[in-house]
Write an enzyme that holds these catalytic residues in place. Structure first.
Site, PDB file in Angstrom:
ATOM      1  N   THR A 107       4.154   5.866  -4.146  1.00 19.24           N
ATOM      2  CA  THR A 107       3.721   5.481  -5.497  1.00 19.24           C
ATOM      3  C   THR A 107       3.133   4.071  -5.534  1.00 19.24           C
ATOM      4  O   THR A 107       2.493   3.702  -6.518  1.00 19.24           O
ATOM      5  CB  THR A 107       4.925   5.485  -6.451  1.00 19.24           C
ATOM      6  N   ASP A 199      -0.160  -6.047   7.624  1.00 19.36           N
ATOM      7  CA  ASP A 199       1.143  -6.120   6.961  1.00 19.36           C
ATOM      8  C   ASP A 199       1.785  -7.478   7.276  1.00 19.36           C
ATOM      9  O   ASP A 199       2.160  -7.739   8.419  1.00 19.36           O
ATOM     10  CB  ASP A 199       2.034  -4.967   7.457  1.00 19.36           C
ATOM     11  N   ASP A 202       5.357  -7.306   8.841  1.00 18.31           N
ATOM     12  CA  ASP A 202       5.352  -6.850  10.233  1.00 18.31           C
ATOM     13  C   ASP A 202       4.776  -7.912  11.161  1.00 18.31           C
ATOM     14  O   ASP A 202       5.278  -8.124  12.265  1.00 18.31           O
ATOM     15  CB  ASP A 202       4.528  -5.559  10.370  1.00 18.31           C
TER      16      ASP A 202
HETATM   17  C1  PRP Z   1       4.185  -6.445   0.582  1.00 15.32           C
HETATM   18  C2  PRP Z   1       3.911  -7.873   0.171  1.00 15.32           C
HETATM   19  C3  PRP Z   1       4.198  -7.873  -1.300  1.00 15.32           C
HETATM   20  C4  PRP Z   1       3.765  -6.490  -1.702  1.00 15.32           C
HETATM   21  C5  PRP Z   1       2.411  -6.600  -2.328  1.00 15.32           C
HETATM   22  O1  PRP Z   1       5.541  -6.238   0.738  1.00 15.32           O
HETATM   23  O2  PRP Z   1       4.679  -8.813   0.858  1.00 15.32           O
HETATM   24  O3  PRP Z   1       5.564  -8.081  -1.609  1.00 15.32           O
HETATM   25  O4  PRP Z   1       3.690  -5.689  -0.516  1.00 15.32           O
HETATM   26  O5  PRP Z   1       2.022  -5.369  -2.821  1.00 15.32           O
HETATM   27  P1  PRP Z   1       1.812  -5.089  -4.355  1.00 15.32           P
HETATM   28  O6  PRP Z   1       1.032  -6.243  -4.914  1.00 15.32           O
HETATM   29  O7  PRP Z   1       1.006  -3.812  -4.318  1.00 15.32           O
HETATM   30  O8  PRP Z   1       3.140  -4.907  -4.986  1.00 15.32           O
HETATM   31  P2  PRP Z   1       6.156  -4.856   1.258  1.00 15.32           P
HETATM   32  O9  PRP Z   1       6.454  -3.946   0.132  1.00 15.32           O
HETATM   33  O10 PRP Z   1       5.276  -4.305   2.343  1.00 15.32           O
HETATM   34  O11 PRP Z   1       7.541  -5.289   1.831  1.00 15.32           O
HETATM   35  P3  PRP Z   1       7.889  -6.258   3.059  1.00 15.32           P
HETATM   36  O12 PRP Z   1       7.492  -7.643   2.643  1.00 15.32           O
HETATM   37  O13 PRP Z   1       9.363  -6.091   3.163  1.00 15.32           O
HETATM   38  O14 PRP Z   1       7.134  -5.784   4.268  1.00 15.32           O
END
Ligand code: PRP
Length: 207
Positions: A107, A199, A202
């Site tokens: 989603t 990412d 990562d």
């Molecule tokens: C990534 C990033 C943000 C988010 C941005 O985190 O660090 O928090 O996605 O996406 P959005 O603007 O569409 O919400 P992720 O969910 O990959 O988690 P992580 O930091 O634990 O890898």
């Protein structure tokens, strides 16, 4: 009222390019993120409130200033963690309040998994730290949490934003300034910023 600040600082632009490079290893990536966070927060704190303070130098009295606002850093786990250390070099006495959110892969909505904020707010200004502003869902959710907590002034400090994320965050929270190093072209169909850097979690943690 969009308060978007895209840095033009040569050091930021130079380091951003190195950060994006697929050849940059985890160690250098973390170092660059630390340095970028420091520089971006330096720019984002340009309007911190000051009160007068007089000190005595070896030559006499000097009328100066002291920062009067209580500041909190709010790194969004995981990727925001890599921004904390650099900002603490700049602002060593601030509070750090972690918020855990991950983006549901289907989603793309943020799912909250960590929040230990106390009942009453303990800071007057929050700097939300998260390198990537993609759809904007995570940033909006974080600002929602901080507003419910009662923080009067909130700023978002990221590294790369997508136009979609800037639009959504500034519509949902027009009072929250957005400080980034770059606004990229677009999001791809799985919600990654293009060209972005991949990412950010990562790449920092080697996962
Ligand atoms: C990534 C990033 C943000 C988010 C941005 O985190 O660090 O928090 O996605 O996406 P959005 O603007 O569409 O919400 P992720 O969910 O990959 O988690 P992580 O930091 O634990 O890898």
């Amino acid at each position: 009222m969009t308060k978007l600040h895209v840095s033009q600082h040569p050091l930021i632009l130079h380091k951003l390019t190195a950060l994006r490079d697929v050849e940059t290893d985890h160690r250098s990536f973390r170092e660059l993120m630390r340095e970028l966070a420091l520089l971006l927060c330096y720019e984002a704190t340009l309007d911190l409130k000051l009160s007068p303070k007089t000190v005595t130098t070896p030559m006499g009295e000097a009328h100066g200033h002291k920062s009067e606002e209580t500041i909190g850093l709010v790194p969004v786990l995981r990727a925001g963690l890599g921004m904390v250390e650099g900002v603490l070099q700049l602002l060593p006495s601030v509070q750090v309040w972690h918020i855990g959110l991950y983006r549901d892969e289907e989603t793309l909505r943020p799912v909250e998994y960590y929040n230990r904020l106390p009942d009453e707010p303990t800071v007057q200004v929050c700097l939300v730290l998260d390198p990537m502003l993609a759809t904007g869902g995570s940033a909006i959710a974080t600002v929602d949490i901080l507003k419910r907590w009662g923080v009067p002034r909130i700023k978002y400090v990221g590294i790369i934003a997508a136009p979609e994320g800037v639009e959504r965050l500034s519509s949902a929270h027009p009072d929250v300034p957005i400080h980034v190093a770059c606004v990229d072209e677009r999001l791809n169909d799985v919600g990654f910023i293009v060209p972005g850097l991949g990412d950010a979690g990562d790449r920092q943690f080697g996962t």
